[in-house]
Design a protein around this motif. Structure first.
Motif, short mmCIF file in Angstrom:
data_model
loop_
_atom_site.label_atom_id
_atom_site.label_comp_id
_atom_site.label_asym_id
_atom_site.label_seq_id
_atom_site.Cartn_x
_atom_site.Cartn_y
_atom_site.Cartn_z
N HIS A 187 9.59 -0.09 -11.02
CA HIS A 187 9.31 0.77 -12.16
C HIS A 187 7.80 0.92 -12.30
CE1 HIS A 187 7.51 -2.19 -14.86
NE2 HIS A 187 7.32 -1.21 -15.73
N GLN A 188 7.37 1.97 -12.97
CA GLN A 188 5.97 2.13 -13.34
C GLN A 188 5.90 2.79 -14.71
OE1 GLN A 188 3.50 4.52 -10.75
NE2 GLN A 188 1.61 3.66 -11.59
N LEU A 189 5.08 2.21 -15.57
CA LEU A 189 4.84 2.75 -16.90
C LEU A 189 3.34 2.80 -17.12
CD1 LEU A 189 5.81 3.64 -19.73
CD2 LEU A 189 5.80 1.20 -20.37
N THR A 190 2.82 3.99 -17.37
CA THR A 190 1.39 4.18 -17.58
C THR A 190 1.16 4.85 -18.93
OG1 THR A 190 1.02 4.41 -15.21
CG2 THR A 190 -0.72 5.20 -16.66
N PHE A 191 0.18 4.34 -19.66
CA PHE A 191 -0.18 4.89 -20.96
C PHE A 191 -1.67 5.18 -21.00
CE2 PHE A 191 -1.32 3.95 -25.56
CZ PHE A 191 -0.96 5.21 -26.01
N TYR A 198 0.84 -1.20 0.00
CA TYR A 198 0.00 0.00 0.00
C TYR A 198 0.87 1.25 0.00
CZ TYR A 198 -4.58 -2.13 1.02
OH TYR A 198 -5.76 -2.82 0.95
N PHE A 199 2.07 1.14 0.56
CA PHE A 199 2.97 2.29 0.66
C PHE A 199 4.40 1.81 0.44
CE2 PHE A 199 2.69 0.46 4.88
CZ PHE A 199 4.00 0.46 5.32
N GLU A 200 5.31 2.76 0.25
CA GLU A 200 6.72 2.43 0.04
C GLU A 200 7.57 3.61 0.50
OE1 GLU A 200 6.29 1.62 -4.04
OE2 GLU A 200 6.30 3.71 -4.69
N THR A 201 8.83 3.32 0.78
CA THR A 201 9.76 4.35 1.22
C THR A 201 11.02 4.28 0.37
OG1 THR A 201 8.94 4.07 3.47
CG2 THR A 201 10.97 5.31 3.19
N GLY A 202 11.42 5.43 -0.15
CA GLY A 202 12.60 5.47 -1.00
C GLY A 202 12.61 6.74 -1.82
N ALA A 203 13.12 6.62 -3.04
CA ALA A 203 13.21 7.76 -3.95
C ALA A 203 12.82 7.31 -5.35
CB ALA A 203 14.63 8.33 -3.96
N LYS A 204 12.23 8.22 -6.11
CA LYS A 204 11.86 7.90 -7.48
C LYS A 204 12.11 9.09 -8.39
CE LYS A 204 6.94 9.16 -7.31
NZ LYS A 204 5.56 8.68 -7.52
N ILE A 205 12.42 8.78 -9.62
CA ILE A 205 12.48 9.79 -10.67
C ILE A 205 11.34 9.49 -11.63
CG2 ILE A 205 14.18 8.42 -11.98
CD1 ILE A 205 15.29 11.12 -13.01
N SER A 253 2.13 15.52 -23.65
CA SER A 253 0.73 15.22 -24.00
C SER A 253 -0.06 14.68 -22.82
CB SER A 253 0.69 14.20 -25.14
OG SER A 253 1.22 12.95 -24.70
N GLY A 254 0.66 14.22 -21.77
CA GLY A 254 0.01 13.62 -20.61
C GLY A 254 -0.36 12.16 -20.82
N LYS A 255 -0.03 11.60 -21.97
CA LYS A 255 -0.41 10.22 -22.26
C LYS A 255 0.54 9.20 -21.63
CE LYS A 255 -2.81 11.13 -26.63
NZ LYS A 255 -2.90 10.80 -28.07
N TRP A 256 1.79 9.58 -21.43
CA TRP A 256 2.79 8.65 -20.91
C TRP A 256 3.31 9.11 -19.55
CZ3 TRP A 256 3.87 4.06 -23.22
CH2 TRP A 256 3.49 3.91 -24.56
N PHE A 257 3.45 8.14 -18.66
CA PHE A 257 4.09 8.38 -17.36
C PHE A 257 5.09 7.26 -17.13
CE2 PHE A 257 4.47 7.34 -12.85
CZ PHE A 257 4.85 8.56 -12.33
N LEU A 258 6.31 7.62 -16.74
CA LEU A 258 7.36 6.63 -16.50
C LEU A 258 8.12 6.99 -15.24
CD1 LEU A 258 9.16 4.23 -17.41
CD2 LEU A 258 10.50 5.88 -18.73
N SER A 259 8.34 6.00 -14.37
CA SER A 259 9.13 6.25 -13.17
C SER A 259 10.02 5.06 -12.86
CB SER A 259 8.22 6.54 -11.97
OG SER A 259 7.53 5.38 -11.55
#
Length: 361
Positions: free
Chosen positions: A199-203, A157-164, A170-176
């Motif tokens: 990682h997370q990739l959203t389209f 449900y939660f996490e601790t750390g750092a992400k970029i 366009s708002g269509k792609w999200f990558l972390s």
């Protein structure tokens, strides 16, 4: 009169941009919010100690009115800095944070983000953050169903750390990409020296479709018993019509059977969630799910076939006000092994009814 002058001076010091010639206000960049959800669950297996299944971490009390989650949050956002700090209470906090140090068990969020590009939406965030995995959150009102799926309850449900993270123009792609302390951890387990990754990739091709891929790679055990865990969440959110929407998800994980082993224990869970908006007050929801963890990596039943369980639920929601909702849900589990206790006997099934009242400001 003196106390009003003092208050004005303090506001001028700490919120220098919040004052105007007409009145003194907090800057619009600073936002405060609150959420509270009361619930009542009746479990027909009637556990005598009122504590329900050990693989459920939300709405997990029998035959008592209780607070699932109470939350107060402060958020700050400017063009180049953002921050969130939230404190919580309730049975959700009690059950999910049991492994954390006492001082951290009431912290829901504590993170700061800095934009690192002038022209692109590129950020670095660090701290205690909501999980990048899954289609449900701890905030009940944001989910299709009243209770959480087995997939959500048994992944972070939660996490601790750092992400970029990067969001396209366009708002269509999200990558972390993420560096984490572990699998739903604030503090690392004693003896653990491993850094975890994700990682997370959203389209979002349009307003009606969201496709998401998220992963976790790491070890959540002490160094002497190091076992690499690999986990992937794939789900899609589809607004089929103006009234009808659905979520289709599939999670799968693998963990080494022992330190240094080239063999893995596998678990997986497919899910289908549906929602139908009858009008601006009434909503229907439903869920079909299956969770297979026969080797007990996440849910250890100590039975021959492990946790192989089918679940279903139906819920009806009524919006009393725009910020108050009353929900009821009937939910059941059927397992391959007899893993549920009723009247000191083991059963293959479990059925329960939950009602909740949620408000937010």
């Amino acid at each position: 009169m003196k106390k009003y002058i003092v208050v004005g001076i303090l506001l001028g010091i700490f919120f220098p941009k919040a004052q105007s010639s007409d009145s003194m206000k907090l800057s619009p960049k600073v936002k405060f919010s609150a959420y509270a959800e009361l619930f009542y669950t009746y479990d027909f297996n009637e556990p005598s100690n009122h504590l329900r299944q050990n693989f459920l971490y939300s709405y997990n009390r029998h035959n008592e009115v209780n607070l699932n989650l109470g939350l107060v949050k402060a958020s700050y956002e400017s063009d180049h800095v953002r921050a969130n700090f939230a404190l919580m209470a309730g049975t959700y906090a009690q059950d999910n944070m049991a492994a954390e140090q006492n001082a951290l068990r009431y912290v829901n969020e504590a993170n700061i983000g800095i934009k690192i590009s002038k022209n692109k939406n590129l950020w670095i965030d660090a701290g205690i953050m909501p999980s990048h995995i899954g289609w449900e959150s701890a905030i009940g009102k944001d989910n299709i169903n009243l209770t959480r799926s087995l997939a959500a309850e048994n992944s972070p449900y939660f996490e601790t750390g750092a992400k970029i993270s990067y969001t396209s123009d366009s708002g269509k792609w999200f990558l972390s990409g993420l560096i984490l302390n572990g699998w739903q951890r604030i503090a690392k387990p004693e003896g653990n020296q491993t850094i975890s990754f994700g990682h997370q990739l959203t389209f979002k091709p349009n307003d009606k479709i969201t496709l998401n891929s998220s992963s976790f790679i790491g070890n959540d055990k002490p160094k002497d018993d190091k076992r690499m865990r690999y986990f992937h969440d794939l789900h899609g959110i589809f607004q089929v019509t103006e009234q009808f929407s659905t979520v289709i998800g599939f999670d799968i994980g693998a963990e080494q059977k022992s330190k240094g082993s080239d063999q893995y224990n596998i678990w997986y869970t497919p899910n289908v969630l549906v929602k139908y908006q009858l009008d601006n007050k009434w909503t229907l929801g439903g869920r079909l799910e299956y969770y297979n963890d026969k080797n007990g990596v996440i849910i250890n039943t100590k039975t021959p076939n492990g946790f192989q369980t089918f679940g279903y639920s139906v819920n009806v929601d009524y919006a009393i006000l725009k910020n108050v909702v009353f929900r009821t849900e009937a939910r059941g589990f059927t397992s391959k092994d007899a893993i549920f206790v009723k009247n000191n006997e083991m059963q293959q099934g479990n059925f329960f009814i939950t009602a909740s009242l949620a408000a937010w400001f």
